[in-house]
Design a protein around this motif. Structure first.
Motif, PDB file in Angstrom:
ATOM      1  N   GLU A   1      15.448  -3.586   1.844  1.00 53.92           N
ATOM      2  CA  GLU A   1      15.236  -2.257   1.935  1.00 53.92           C
ATOM      3  C   GLU A   1      14.834  -1.826   3.473  1.00 53.92           C
ATOM      4  O   GLU A   1      15.347  -0.716   3.723  1.00 53.92           O
ATOM      5  N   GLY A   2      14.554  -2.658   4.141  1.00 57.47           N
ATOM      6  CA  GLY A   2      14.109  -2.321   5.665  1.00 57.47           C
ATOM      7  C   GLY A   2      13.083  -1.442   5.819  1.00 57.47           C
ATOM      8  O   GLY A   2      12.817  -1.153   7.082  1.00 57.47           O
ATOM      9  N   ASN A   3      12.472  -0.854   4.970  1.00 59.43           N
ATOM     10  CA  ASN A   3      11.406   0.173   5.110  1.00 59.43           C
ATOM     11  C   ASN A   3      10.132  -0.587   5.446  1.00 59.43           C
ATOM     12  O   ASN A   3       9.078   0.146   5.377  1.00 59.43           O
ATOM     13  N   PHE A   4       9.781  -2.058   5.316  1.00 58.63           N
ATOM     14  CA  PHE A   4       8.692  -2.334   5.334  1.00 58.63           C
ATOM     15  C   PHE A   4       8.530  -3.444   6.557  1.00 58.63           C
ATOM     16  O   PHE A   4       9.489  -4.152   6.771  1.00 58.63           O
ATOM     17  N   ASP A   5       7.278  -3.627   6.865  1.00 63.16           N
ATOM     18  CA  ASP A   5       6.896  -4.623   7.777  1.00 63.16           C
ATOM     19  C   ASP A   5       6.225  -5.568   6.978  1.00 63.16           C
ATOM     20  O   ASP A   5       5.048  -5.727   6.586  1.00 63.16           O
ATOM     21  N   ILE A   6       6.913  -6.704   6.891  1.00 61.46           N
ATOM     22  CA  ILE A   6       6.628  -7.865   6.141  1.00 61.46           C
ATOM     23  C   ILE A   6       5.793  -8.798   6.889  1.00 61.46           C
ATOM     24  O   ILE A   6       6.224  -9.347   7.947  1.00 61.46           O
ATOM     25  N   ARG A   7       4.510  -9.065   6.316  1.00 63.10           N
ATOM     26  CA  ARG A   7       3.635 -10.056   7.035  1.00 63.10           C
ATOM     27  C   ARG A   7       3.331 -11.182   6.092  1.00 63.10           C
ATOM     28  O   ARG A   7       3.395 -11.000   4.805  1.00 63.10           O
TER      29      ARG A   7
ATOM     30  N   SER B   1       0.873  -1.231  -0.071  1.00 58.70           N
ATOM     31  CA  SER B   1      -0.062  -0.131  -0.090  1.00 58.70           C
ATOM     32  C   SER B   1       1.040   1.233  -0.060  1.00 58.70           C
ATOM     33  O   SER B   1       1.866   1.097   0.491  1.00 58.70           O
ATOM     34  N   PHE B   2       0.452   2.503  -0.624  1.00 58.29           N
ATOM     35  CA  PHE B   2       1.261   3.578  -0.785  1.00 58.29           C
ATOM     36  C   PHE B   2       0.947   4.433   0.848  1.00 58.29           C
ATOM     37  O   PHE B   2       1.538   5.216   0.824  1.00 58.29           O
ATOM     38  N   THR B   3      -0.069   3.735   1.578  1.00 54.91           N
ATOM     39  CA  THR B   3      -0.470   4.782   2.602  1.00 54.91           C
ATOM     40  C   THR B   3       0.444   4.234   4.000  1.00 54.91           C
ATOM     41  O   THR B   3       0.056   4.642   5.022  1.00 54.91           O
ATOM     42  N   ASP B   4       0.771   2.853   3.983  1.00 57.06           N
ATOM     43  CA  ASP B   4       1.229   2.385   4.903  1.00 57.06           C
ATOM     44  C   ASP B   4       2.730   1.452   4.643  1.00 57.06           C
ATOM     45  O   ASP B   4       2.947   1.205   3.591  1.00 57.06           O
ATOM     46  N   SER B   5       3.321   1.001   5.447  1.00 54.81           N
ATOM     47  CA  SER B   5       4.625   0.311   5.332  1.00 54.81           C
ATOM     48  C   SER B   5       4.470  -1.311   5.384  1.00 54.81           C
ATOM     49  O   SER B   5       5.580  -1.871   5.493  1.00 54.81           O
ATOM     50  N   VAL B   6       3.258  -1.788   5.272  1.00 55.82           N
ATOM     51  CA  VAL B   6       3.109  -3.178   5.656  1.00 55.82           C
ATOM     52  C   VAL B   6       3.042  -3.858   4.192  1.00 55.82           C
ATOM     53  O   VAL B   6       2.286  -3.491   3.265  1.00 55.82           O
ATOM     54  N   ALA B   7       3.765  -4.733   4.100  1.00 51.82           N
ATOM     55  CA  ALA B   7       3.696  -5.622   2.735  1.00 51.82           C
ATOM     56  C   ALA B   7       3.077  -7.048   3.028  1.00 51.82           C
ATOM     57  O   ALA B   7       3.926  -7.642   4.084  1.00 51.82           O
ATOM     58  N   TYR B   8       2.452  -7.506   2.362  1.00 54.13           N
ATOM     59  CA  TYR B   8       2.070  -8.833   2.601  1.00 54.13           C
ATOM     60  C   TYR B   8       2.331 -10.163   1.450  1.00 54.13           C
ATOM     61  O   TYR B   8       2.379  -9.716   0.200  1.00 54.13           O
TER      62      TYR B   8
ATOM     63  N   ARG C   1      -5.013 -12.770 -15.256  1.00 49.16           N
ATOM     64  CA  ARG C   1      -4.325 -12.607 -14.113  1.00 49.16           C
ATOM     65  C   ARG C   1      -4.930 -11.466 -13.273  1.00 49.16           C
ATOM     66  O   ARG C   1      -4.753 -11.518 -11.917  1.00 49.16           O
ATOM     67  N   ASP C   2      -5.852 -10.678 -13.840  1.00 46.04           N
ATOM     68  CA  ASP C   2      -6.553  -9.559 -12.785  1.00 46.04           C
ATOM     69  C   ASP C   2      -7.220 -10.381 -11.950  1.00 46.04           C
ATOM     70  O   ASP C   2      -7.591  -9.718 -10.885  1.00 46.04           O
ATOM     71  N   SER C   3      -7.895 -11.161 -12.475  1.00 40.93           N
ATOM     72  CA  SER C   3      -9.082 -12.034 -11.557  1.00 40.93           C
ATOM     73  C   SER C   3      -8.409 -12.377 -10.362  1.00 40.93           C
ATOM     74  O   SER C   3      -8.992 -12.551  -9.289  1.00 40.93           O
ATOM     75  N   TYR C   4      -7.302 -13.004 -10.668  1.00 39.60           N
ATOM     76  CA  TYR C   4      -6.409 -13.624  -9.534  1.00 39.60           C
ATOM     77  C   TYR C   4      -6.112 -12.589  -8.309  1.00 39.60           C
ATOM     78  O   TYR C   4      -6.104 -12.553  -7.141  1.00 39.60           O
ATOM     79  N   SER C   5      -5.597 -11.491  -9.042  1.00 40.48           N
ATOM     80  CA  SER C   5      -5.060 -10.114  -8.056  1.00 40.48           C
ATOM     81  C   SER C   5      -6.203  -9.707  -7.525  1.00 40.48           C
ATOM     82  O   SER C   5      -6.222  -9.108  -6.379  1.00 40.48           O
ATOM     83  N   TYR C   6      -7.433  -9.532  -7.958  1.00 44.72           N
ATOM     84  CA  TYR C   6      -8.575  -9.216  -7.562  1.00 44.72           C
ATOM     85  C   TYR C   6      -8.973 -10.102  -6.333  1.00 44.72           C
ATOM     86  O   TYR C   6      -9.855  -9.620  -5.487  1.00 44.72           O
ATOM     87  N   GLN C   7      -8.915 -11.289  -6.385  1.00 48.14           N
ATOM     88  CA  GLN C   7      -9.172 -12.230  -5.401  1.00 48.14           C
ATOM     89  C   GLN C   7      -8.494 -11.813  -4.165  1.00 48.14           C
ATOM     90  O   GLN C   7      -9.134 -11.697  -2.993  1.00 48.14           O
ATOM     91  N   LEU C   8      -7.219 -11.418  -4.197  1.00 50.04           N
ATOM     92  CA  LEU C   8      -6.289 -11.011  -3.083  1.00 50.04           C
ATOM     93  C   LEU C   8      -6.923  -9.638  -2.490  1.00 50.04           C
ATOM     94  O   LEU C   8      -7.025  -9.443  -1.236  1.00 50.04           O
ATOM     95  N   LYS C   9      -7.114  -8.772  -3.536  1.00 46.11           N
ATOM     96  CA  LYS C   9      -7.668  -7.216  -3.150  1.00 46.11           C
ATOM     97  C   LYS C   9      -8.991  -7.651  -2.676  1.00 46.11           C
ATOM     98  O   LYS C   9      -9.351  -6.711  -1.504  1.00 46.11           O
TER      99      LYS C   9
ATOM    100  N   CYS D   1      -2.526  -5.306  -5.124  1.00 43.08           N
ATOM    101  CA  CYS D   1      -2.269  -6.609  -5.109  1.00 43.08           C
ATOM    102  C   CYS D   1      -1.723  -7.013  -6.463  1.00 43.08           C
ATOM    103  O   CYS D   1      -2.334  -6.657  -7.649  1.00 43.08           O
ATOM    104  N   MET D   2      -0.847  -8.310  -6.442  1.00 43.71           N
ATOM    105  CA  MET D   2      -0.429  -8.873  -7.787  1.00 43.71           C
ATOM    106  C   MET D   2      -0.154 -10.403  -7.316  1.00 43.71           C
ATOM    107  O   MET D   2      -0.145 -10.908  -6.131  1.00 43.71           O
ATOM    108  N   ILE D   3      -0.228 -11.077  -8.229  1.00 40.44           N
ATOM    109  CA  ILE D   3      -0.109 -12.501  -8.433  1.00 40.44           C
ATOM    110  C   ILE D   3       1.351 -12.784  -9.018  1.00 40.44           C
ATOM    111  O   ILE D   3       1.552 -12.245 -10.334  1.00 40.44           O
TER     112      ILE D   3
END
Length: 156
Positions: A112-118, A37-44, A66-74, A87-89
């Motif tokens: 990069e260290g700027n992200f909280d990876i989950r 997200s552009f609004t927070d530092s969390v990456a999943y 591919r867009d339908s798979y990304s949409y599932q995650l979104k 979101c992307m696949i």
């Protein structure tokens, strides 16, 4: 005699075009999802998942819809109350290839260290196969609204 040969040649040409027109085949793929997200530092990252009946373009080797798979995650994140995620696949036909891609991308975000990876487990989120003809129903009205607005601007 020449007319017969021409007709036979045309018939052969038409039949060969029809036979080679198959655009995609069903295959097993390996994939994982990524969301930021552009609004927070969390990456999943989702776990690497096996999708048994995915459609792959015969010439392009790209995942159909591919867009339908990304949409599932979104949609998963929207249900969690986080609607503004990108979101992307990422997929591969071989498990070793997707593992390389997964590690490379994960290392990049860790470095990069700027992200909280989950991480999302398969029990939290799992992709389901999409048929080539399936259309995202909720996206279609939004596209129609955009077209209507453009038409109104043109008329004005």
């Amino acid at each position: 005699m020449n007319k017969r040969r021409i007709i036979l040649l045309l018939l052969t040409l038409v039949l060969s075009l029809h036979i080679s027109a198959q655009k995609s085949t069903m295959q097993k793929i390996y994939a994982y999802g990524f969301s930021a997200s552009f609004t927070d530092s969390v990456a999943y990252f989702t776990e690497i998942q096996e999708i048994d009946s995915a459609w792959i373009g015969t010439k392009t080797k790209f995942l159909e819809n591919r867009d339908s798979y990304s949409y599932q995650l979104k949609e998963y994140f929207a249900q969690q109350g986080d609607k503004n995620r990108t979101c992307m696949i990422i997929f591969a036909l071989e498990k070793k290839d997707i593992e390389k891609k997964y590690l490379k991308m994960k290392k990049k975000y860790i470095k990069e260290g700027n992200f909280d990876i989950r991480y999302l487990s398969k029990t939290e989120f799992a992709f389901h196969a999409v048929e080539p003809n399936e259309i995202i129903e909720e996206a279609a009205p939004a596209e129609n609204d955009k077209k209507k607005k453009k038409d109104k601007k043109k008329r004005s």
